[in-house]
Enzyme design. Structure first.
Site, PDB file in Angstrom:
ATOM      1  N   ALA A  79      37.872  48.623  40.043  1.00 49.55           N
ATOM      2  CA  ALA A  79      38.887  49.653  40.290  1.00 49.55           C
ATOM      3  C   ALA A  79      39.029  50.634  39.129  1.00 49.55           C
ATOM      4  CB  ALA A  79      40.230  49.007  40.606  1.00 49.55           C
ATOM      5  N   CYS A  93      46.134  43.965  31.194  1.00 47.72           N
ATOM      6  CA  CYS A  93      45.481  44.955  30.330  1.00 47.72           C
ATOM      7  C   CYS A  93      46.316  45.248  29.093  1.00 47.72           C
ATOM      8  CB  CYS A  93      45.261  46.253  31.093  1.00 47.72           C
ATOM      9  SG  CYS A  93      44.494  45.982  32.667  1.00 47.72           S
ATOM     10  N   SER A 102      39.104  46.688  44.331  1.00 51.24           N
ATOM     11  CA  SER A 102      38.541  45.751  43.356  1.00 51.24           C
ATOM     12  C   SER A 102      38.241  44.427  44.050  1.00 51.24           C
ATOM     13  CB  SER A 102      39.570  45.538  42.240  1.00 51.24           C
ATOM     14  OG  SER A 102      39.244  44.407  41.475  1.00 51.24           O
TER      15      SER A 102
END
Length: 410
Positions: A80, A334, A208
């Site tokens: 993604a 992340c 994804s």
């Protein structure tokens, strides 16, 4: 290290927004393409290539069917992040000499925001729409932000940190009426909530594999053919994927993504029922046992596999250490290594004192009722202990307003 306790394997995985375990059926389908069926899908002169190409095209049609797209509209990418970059930068590079404005949202995934910041340095004007306290955008604000220079609106389907679902259908209608392309990062919603690119007027959509029980390293970008959307490729080479994404396709990963999409297509209703039941059980039991626990983001519309909770008076980092038998995160995977409070929570107007106490719990296909009950018991006992030790909790009980406290930078 995994350990056993009353038939439970510890730690219990509750970080389904970061990644999902590979479904055993996906693994089984992929294995032959690592061993005997190893051909290059672009080799047109022998059966190894033809076999691989057939497998790739079957997977492409399975991915397309899940979002109501045409098979030819699916481009395979590495995930993604690449899809978001290709959609946003690709449209900006192709149409940038005619228009110079893109609209996105302050609470988007970091890769969307960073792609937009990159384009700002290239001279493109970016509008970052605010969100309401429930995490959802106001449609009126979007309408007012669109100008005759706007080429693209990028709004995600399901937020990765708080699970709220944006009004894609209404956004698509607004964009189509104004002749603006609509891109959506649907990575967290693909295969989990019904998404139809034609009904929602979506022109580009990023997906994804590893968020839907498929392999890591594979994703896709839906690119509408009618009315046609053009993107300038980020990668130059052999011209694969309609010239938009060069490079030899990883057949085993694509097969895995295709099977994961097929399972999601046939089992979405069952998965949704399972996840919704466990969400209610988890949240109701926590609320019945401890006070001052807040669900961040709208309860509805929400993908209920995501519970982002703030536990007033206790630091998020100390909660994670205390409940180490649960694999959870504070914020997105992340950015969870950062000790800064989540920018998504801050964008909703949540103060530092609560943003610092938030934990994201993920529920998925393989989560069990026994795991949920164990998690609730563990959380309640540890929060109770931590609050007894917490000066913040003591101050709150004494009626001190934590909003007035100056927070030191870590």
């Amino acid at each position: 290290m995994n350990q056993q306790l009353n038939n439970l394997t510890l730690p219990i995985y509750m970080d389904y927004q970061a990644t999902t375990p590979l479904d055993p059926r996906v693994m089984e389908a992929m294995l032959p393409y690592f061993t005997t069926k190893f051909g290059n899908p672009h080799s047109r002169s022998h059966s190894f290539g033809w076999e691989a190409e057939r497998a790739v095209e079957e997977a492409r049609s399975r991915v397309a069917r899940l979002i109501g797209a045409d098979t030819k509209e699916i481009i395979f990418t590495s995930g993604a992040t690449e899809s978001n970059n290709l959609a946003i930068k690709g449209v900006a590079k192709f149409y940038g000499n005619k228009k110079n404005h893109i609209i996105t949202v302050v609470s988007e995934h970091k890769c969307v925001l960073d792609a937009c910041r990159y384009l700002e340095q290239e001279g493109i004007n970016i509008t970052y729409l605010p969100v309401k306290p429930n995490g959802i955008i106001a449609l009126e604000t979007l309408k007012n932000a669109i100008t005759d220079q706007t080429m693209l609106v990028s709004v995600m389907a399901v937020n990765n940190e708080i699970g709220v679902v944006q009004p894609l259908k209404e956004i698509g209608k607004i964009c189509r009426a104004r002749g603006v392309f609509f891109h959506s990062d649907i990575a967290q919603g693909f295969g989990k909530i019904p998404i139809d690119v034609n009904e929602f007027n979506i022109d580009l959509a990023s997906i994804s594999g590893h968020k839907i029980y498929g392999p890591k390293g594979i994703g896709g970008l839906y690119v509408r053919k009618k009315p046609r959307v053009r993107v300038t490729p980020l990668i130059n080479g052999g011209g694969q994927e309609r010239g938009m994404r060069s490079g030899t396709l990883p057949t085993p990963l694509i097969v895995g993504l295709g099977v994961a999409a097929e399972i999601a297509y046939s089992e979405m209703e069952k998965d949704t029922k399972h996840v919704n039941y466990l969400f209610d059980r988890f949240l109701n039991n926590i609320h019945s046992r401890i006070s001052e626990v807040y669900l961040n983001g709208a309860k509805d519309p929400r993908y209920k596999g995501n519970l982002n909770l703030s536990f007033a008076g206790v630091e998020g980092e100390s909660i994670i250490l205390a409940i180490k038998d649960l694999a959870v995160s504070s914020g997105s995977a992340c950015t969870s290594a950062s000790l800064e409070p989540s920018y998504v929570l801050r964008s909703m107007g949540i103060g530092e004192e609560l943003a610092h106490t938030s934990i994201r719990f993920g529920i998925g296909r393989f989560t069990t009722e026994q795991e949920i009950d164990y998690a609730v018991n563990l959380i309640c006992s540890k929060i109770d202990k931590l609050r007894k030790l917490s000066p913040l909790w003591e101050m709150m009980q004494e009626g001190i307003d934590l909003k007035k406290i100056k927070w030191a930078v870590h």
